[in-house]
Design an enzyme around this catalytic site. Structure first.
Site, PDB file in Angstrom:
ATOM      1  N   ASP A  40       0.869  -1.205   0.043  1.00 40.75           N
ATOM      2  CA  ASP A  40      -0.001  -0.008  -0.123  1.00 40.75           C
ATOM      3  C   ASP A  40       1.017   1.288  -0.112  1.00 40.75           C
ATOM      4  O   ASP A  40       0.351   2.348   0.519  1.00 40.75           O
ATOM      5  CB  ASP A  40      -1.007   0.057   1.302  1.00 40.75           C
ATOM      6  CG  ASP A  40      -0.180  -0.134   2.508  1.00 40.75           C
ATOM      7  OD1 ASP A  40       1.027  -0.381   2.497  1.00 40.75           O
ATOM      8  OD2 ASP A  40      -0.935   0.167   3.470  1.00 40.75           O
ATOM      9  N   HIS A 244      24.409   4.513 -18.454  1.00 38.76           N
ATOM     10  CA  HIS A 244      23.229   4.781 -17.552  1.00 38.76           C
ATOM     11  C   HIS A 244      23.410   4.067 -16.447  1.00 38.76           C
ATOM     12  O   HIS A 244      22.618   3.775 -15.735  1.00 38.76           O
ATOM     13  CB  HIS A 244      21.986   4.274 -18.349  1.00 38.76           C
ATOM     14  CG  HIS A 244      21.466   5.061 -19.354  1.00 38.76           C
ATOM     15  ND1 HIS A 244      20.796   4.713 -20.269  1.00 38.76           N
ATOM     16  CD2 HIS A 244      21.807   6.318 -20.075  1.00 38.76           C
ATOM     17  CE1 HIS A 244      20.366   5.313 -21.565  1.00 38.76           C
ATOM     18  NE2 HIS A 244      21.039   6.640 -21.067  1.00 38.76           N
ATOM     19  N   ASP A 261      26.253  12.756 -13.443  1.00 41.05           N
ATOM     20  CA  ASP A 261      25.311  13.314 -14.422  1.00 41.05           C
ATOM     21  C   ASP A 261      24.033  13.333 -13.696  1.00 41.05           C
ATOM     22  O   ASP A 261      23.459  12.574 -13.234  1.00 41.05           O
ATOM     23  CB  ASP A 261      24.992  12.379 -15.667  1.00 41.05           C
ATOM     24  CG  ASP A 261      24.007  12.735 -16.705  1.00 41.05           C
ATOM     25  OD1 ASP A 261      23.178  13.781 -16.287  1.00 41.05           O
ATOM     26  OD2 ASP A 261      23.789  12.193 -17.933  1.00 41.05           O
ATOM     27  N   ASP A 272      20.060  19.216 -16.571  1.00 41.09           N
ATOM     28  CA  ASP A 272      20.475  18.050 -16.679  1.00 41.09           C
ATOM     29  C   ASP A 272      21.995  18.401 -17.141  1.00 41.09           C
ATOM     30  O   ASP A 272      22.425  19.186 -17.907  1.00 41.09           O
ATOM     31  CB  ASP A 272      20.107  17.483 -18.153  1.00 41.09           C
ATOM     32  CG  ASP A 272      20.490  16.148 -18.574  1.00 41.09           C
ATOM     33  OD1 ASP A 272      21.360  15.525 -17.918  1.00 41.09           O
ATOM     34  OD2 ASP A 272      20.145  15.780 -19.664  1.00 41.09           O
ATOM     35  N   HIS A 351      26.804   7.923 -28.228  1.00 45.96           N
ATOM     36  CA  HIS A 351      25.533   8.685 -28.319  1.00 45.96           C
ATOM     37  C   HIS A 351      25.699  10.161 -28.829  1.00 45.96           C
ATOM     38  O   HIS A 351      26.637  10.446 -29.529  1.00 45.96           O
ATOM     39  CB  HIS A 351      25.324   8.850 -26.843  1.00 45.96           C
ATOM     40  CG  HIS A 351      26.266   9.476 -26.029  1.00 45.96           C
ATOM     41  ND1 HIS A 351      26.232  11.082 -26.121  1.00 45.96           N
ATOM     42  CD2 HIS A 351      27.350   9.318 -24.930  1.00 45.96           C
ATOM     43  CE1 HIS A 351      27.206  11.567 -25.167  1.00 45.96           C
ATOM     44  NE2 HIS A 351      27.690  10.578 -24.592  1.00 45.96           N
ATOM     45  N   HIS A 355      19.727  16.708 -26.829  1.00 46.92           N
ATOM     46  CA  HIS A 355      18.636  16.558 -26.921  1.00 46.92           C
ATOM     47  C   HIS A 355      17.773  17.810 -26.346  1.00 46.92           C
ATOM     48  O   HIS A 355      18.388  18.636 -25.723  1.00 46.92           O
ATOM     49  CB  HIS A 355      18.147  15.463 -26.040  1.00 46.92           C
ATOM     50  CG  HIS A 355      18.719  15.315 -24.886  1.00 46.92           C
ATOM     51  ND1 HIS A 355      18.105  15.905 -23.705  1.00 46.92           N
ATOM     52  CD2 HIS A 355      19.933  14.876 -24.050  1.00 46.92           C
ATOM     53  CE1 HIS A 355      18.558  15.761 -22.761  1.00 46.92           C
ATOM     54  NE2 HIS A 355      19.677  15.102 -22.820  1.00 46.92           N
ATOM     55  N   HIS A 362      14.461  14.500 -21.539  1.00 47.69           N
ATOM     56  CA  HIS A 362      14.448  14.095 -23.098  1.00 47.69           C
ATOM     57  C   HIS A 362      13.213  14.788 -23.466  1.00 47.69           C
ATOM     58  O   HIS A 362      12.197  14.114 -23.666  1.00 47.69           O
ATOM     59  CB  HIS A 362      14.890  12.879 -23.303  1.00 47.69           C
ATOM     60  CG  HIS A 362      15.818  12.415 -23.024  1.00 47.69           C
ATOM     61  ND1 HIS A 362      16.414  11.050 -23.238  1.00 47.69           N
ATOM     62  CD2 HIS A 362      16.958  12.827 -22.435  1.00 47.69           C
ATOM     63  CE1 HIS A 362      17.468  10.724 -22.679  1.00 47.69           C
ATOM     64  NE2 HIS A 362      18.031  11.850 -22.218  1.00 47.69           N
ATOM     65  N   GLU A 385      26.231  17.723 -25.027  1.00 48.58           N
ATOM     66  CA  GLU A 385      26.996  16.807 -23.842  1.00 48.58           C
ATOM     67  C   GLU A 385      27.814  15.656 -24.578  1.00 48.58           C
ATOM     68  O   GLU A 385      27.561  14.445 -24.538  1.00 48.58           O
ATOM     69  CB  GLU A 385      25.932  16.039 -23.289  1.00 48.58           C
ATOM     70  CG  GLU A 385      24.895  15.697 -23.931  1.00 48.58           C
ATOM     71  CD  GLU A 385      23.522  14.655 -23.292  1.00 48.58           C
ATOM     72  OE1 GLU A 385      24.178  13.785 -22.381  1.00 48.58           O
ATOM     73  OE2 GLU A 385      22.279  14.971 -23.085  1.00 48.58           O
ATOM     74  N   TYR A 389      34.595   7.462 -24.111  1.00 49.25           N
ATOM     75  CA  TYR A 389      34.537   6.554 -23.003  1.00 49.25           C
ATOM     76  C   TYR A 389      35.611   5.406 -23.485  1.00 49.25           C
ATOM     77  O   TYR A 389      35.189   4.921 -24.924  1.00 49.25           O
ATOM     78  CB  TYR A 389      32.956   6.211 -22.968  1.00 49.25           C
ATOM     79  CG  TYR A 389      32.100   7.080 -22.902  1.00 49.25           C
ATOM     80  CD1 TYR A 389      31.869   7.563 -21.486  1.00 49.25           C
ATOM     81  CD2 TYR A 389      31.637   7.695 -23.885  1.00 49.25           C
ATOM     82  CE1 TYR A 389      30.764   8.374 -21.320  1.00 49.25           C
ATOM     83  CE2 TYR A 389      30.515   8.725 -23.825  1.00 49.25           C
ATOM     84  CZ  TYR A 389      30.241   9.261 -22.457  1.00 49.25           C
ATOM     85  OH  TYR A 389      29.691  10.291 -22.345  1.00 49.25           O
ATOM     86  N   ARG A 407      32.390  12.737 -19.868  1.00 51.68           N
ATOM     87  CA  ARG A 407      31.331  13.409 -20.563  1.00 51.68           C
ATOM     88  C   ARG A 407      31.166  15.036 -19.751  1.00 51.68           C
ATOM     89  O   ARG A 407      31.417  15.097 -18.756  1.00 51.68           O
ATOM     90  CB  ARG A 407      29.984  13.037 -20.452  1.00 51.68           C
ATOM     91  CG  ARG A 407      28.729  13.730 -20.928  1.00 51.68           C
ATOM     92  CD  ARG A 407      27.401  12.771 -21.351  1.00 51.68           C
ATOM     93  NE  ARG A 407      27.054  12.276 -20.238  1.00 51.68           N
ATOM     94  CZ  ARG A 407      26.766  11.044 -19.644  1.00 51.68           C
ATOM     95  NH1 ARG A 407      27.803  10.093 -20.260  1.00 51.68           N
ATOM     96  NH2 ARG A 407      26.462  10.567 -18.701  1.00 51.68           N
ATOM     97  N   GLU A 409      28.333  18.243 -19.821  1.00 55.06           N
ATOM     98  CA  GLU A 409      27.112  18.487 -20.402  1.00 55.06           C
ATOM     99  C   GLU A 409      26.503  19.786 -19.665  1.00 55.06           C
ATOM    100  O   GLU A 409      26.430  19.822 -18.671  1.00 55.06           O
ATOM    101  CB  GLU A 409      26.045  17.224 -19.857  1.00 55.06           C
ATOM    102  CG  GLU A 409      24.567  17.500 -20.310  1.00 55.06           C
ATOM    103  CD  GLU A 409      23.732  16.464 -19.998  1.00 55.06           C
ATOM    104  OE1 GLU A 409      24.177  15.785 -19.188  1.00 55.06           O
ATOM    105  OE2 GLU A 409      22.699  16.203 -20.744  1.00 55.06           O
TER     106      GLU A 409
HETATM  107  N1  GLY Z   1      20.876  12.310 -18.013  1.00 56.26           N
HETATM  108  C1  GLY Z   1      20.396  12.030 -19.233  1.00 56.26           C
HETATM  109  C2  GLY Z   1      20.928  12.359 -20.339  1.00 56.26           C
HETATM  110  O1  GLY Z   1      21.792  13.219 -20.307  1.00 56.26           O
HETATM  111  O2  GLY Z   1      20.473  12.355 -21.702  1.00 56.26           O
HETATM  112 MN    MN Z   2      22.615  14.254 -18.280  1.00 55.27          MN
HETATM  113 MN    MN Z   3      21.196  14.951 -21.444  1.00 57.38          MN
END
Ligand code: GLY
Ligand code: MN
Ligand code: MN
Length: 440
Positions: A40, A244, A261, A272, A351, A355, A362, A385, A389, A407, A409
């Site tokens: 619950d 991720h 991140d 982000d 990647h 975005h 996103h 970003e 890697y 990374r 960003e």
């Molecule tokens: N944190 C998700 C991205 O950077 O797209």
């Molecule tokens: Mn991110």
């Molecule tokens: Mn991002």
């Protein structure tokens, strides 16, 4: 009610949507589902972004109906009734009275009356704009109502002929942010940048990834972000190469890089940010060399963000700088054009460079129009970003590079003059990071 977006702005959003769907249409959308966590106990409720965007109404078990031109009122909101007992246990409810008084509804009914009232509200509307594939129970209920209306067409009721996916209509509207939205996103970005600073200050060999996560959360929540905008990634050492990663349970070792991140969500708007820094406060020579390549790629990509430039321009710029850097450091061989044309950079950069960012991390909005990458426009917000890697077991490269993940960003708003970096308060040069961490 949102403290940061005015009632007038919510009303303008509904008007714009009604204008774009046309006078023979109806818009109908349910609140987000309140998901159970176990037995619950429930996850904290977070309103569906489209629902909140149109109302500022953050309760579950509610449905919006927008009926352009309807004499008795264009905005009908179904919601839970006031209930003294339930409110003692679970908190305040606006009820239909509050929906009219505080949320701009022209009419409001209790949610239990939805099935009974919907046929009359939708009768004569030809185009129904509703979600598709998001809320099975609601969509089944709506289907039943629409089938019923079609059956009544023999009695002269104009039957609905199309179920349009609401997302497609509303996404274009959400894609361009208003000054109030940008101010809100700036605040979310500032809070999030402070969270990153706090995590960098605490970092040291022997600390755990989750201790850094706690610093981020502390800073987000104490400034009013109800939650992170997505699961925070705190990856040290090889974990920085897992895109991720969010176990966040390893001890930081001397010589590790830490990739964080993370961003807060303020009043349903996301930040982000990614920063990568040395656990011990000093970049090693190989870490620094790769870091400078990623930073140069990120700066080149941000430089491309301006009104009229292609969505693809920042990605292309980042790929070129990263590819050249990989060649210069000996991780790849050949010419920069070969590396780009044959996609050889993808071994280290798998990647895309960004975005849309907004209520969803996103965020909504098409990236292409008529088969081409769309031009950037003032009011759009995007992330930039790039990263590199190097897999820990990549035997094609010198051992000094293996297991390094980086990374960087930032969140960038397109302006008439060019762009503005919302997340500039989070340090990202080697000098600034080492100075902050006391390792310089
Ligand atoms: N944190 C998700 C991205 O950077 O797209
Ligand atoms: Mn991110
Ligand atoms: Mn991002």
């Amino acid at each position: 009610m949102s403290a940061l977006i005015s009632a007038q702005e919510f009303a303008n959003r509904r008007q714009r949507l009604m204008q774009s769907v046309g006078s023979d249409a109806a818009v109908i959308l349910p609140a987000a589902i309140h998901h159970r966590r176990n037995r619950d106990s429930e996850y904290r409720f977070r309103q569906h972004s489209n629902f909140y965007y149109l109302t500022g109404f953050a309760e579950p078990e509610a449905v919006i109906v927008l009926l352009p031109g309807r004499a008795e009122g264009e905005f009908v909101l179904f919601c839970r009734p006031r209930d003294r007992e339930m409110e003692i246990w679970n908190g305040y409810r606006a009820g239909p009275e509050g929906a009219v008084a505080n949320f701009g509804a022209d009419q409001s009914f209790v949610i239990d009356e939805l099935t009974q009232r919907l046929p009359e509200l939708l009768a004569g509307r030809r185009q129904i704009h509703a979600p598709m594939g998001e809320h099975a129970d609601f969509e089944q209920q709506l289907t039943t109502v629409l089938v019923g209306l079609r059956a009544r067409s023999r009695a002269g009721v104009a039957a609905p002929v199309a179920w349009q996916v609401l997302d497609a209509t509303l996404s274009e509207q959400r894609l361009i942010k208003s000054p109030a939205e940008i101010a809100l996103m700036q605040r979310a970005a500032d809070i999030s940048a402070q969270g990153h600073i706090r995590a960098m200050q605490l970092a040291a060999p022997g600390r755990y990834e989750y201790e850094l996560e706690a610093e981020l959360l502390h800073e987000f929540v104490r400034h009013g972000c109800a939650a992170p905008a997505y699961n925070s990634i705190v990856g040290s050492g090889h974990n920085a190469c897992i895109l991720h990663y969010n176990d966040n349970n390893k001890m930081l070792a001397d010589g590790d890089l830490v990739l964080i991140d993370a961003g807060g969500e303020l009043d349903h708007y996301a930040a982000d940010i990614t920063r990568t820094f040395p656990a011990n406060g000093r970049f090693s020579a190989p870490q620094r060399a790769l870091y400078e390549v990623v930073l140069a790629a990120q700066l080149a990509a941000i430089d491309c963000v301006k009104s009229g430039a292609s969505w693809q321009a920042p990605h292309d710029a980042a790929v070129r700088v990263l590819s050249q850097g990989l060649l210069d450091l000996g991780l790849l061989q050949g010419s920069v054009d070969e590396v780009i044309e044959q996609g050889l950079f993808r071994r280290f950069y798998m990647h895309r460079t960004g975005h849309w960012l907004g209520m969803d991390v996103h965020d909504v909005g098409d990236y292409q129009q008529n088969g081409n990458w769309r031009p950037l426009q003032a009011g759009m917000v995007l992330t930039v970003e790039p990263g590199l890697y190097v897999a820990p077991d990549d035997e094609t490269v010198d051992p000094q590079w293996r297991g390094i993940g980086i990374r960087i960003e930032d969140d960038v708003v397109v302006t008439d003059a060019g762009h503005h970096v919302l997340t500039a308060a989070a340090p990202k040069t080697v000098v600034a990071i080492e100075a902050l961490m006391g390792g310089a």
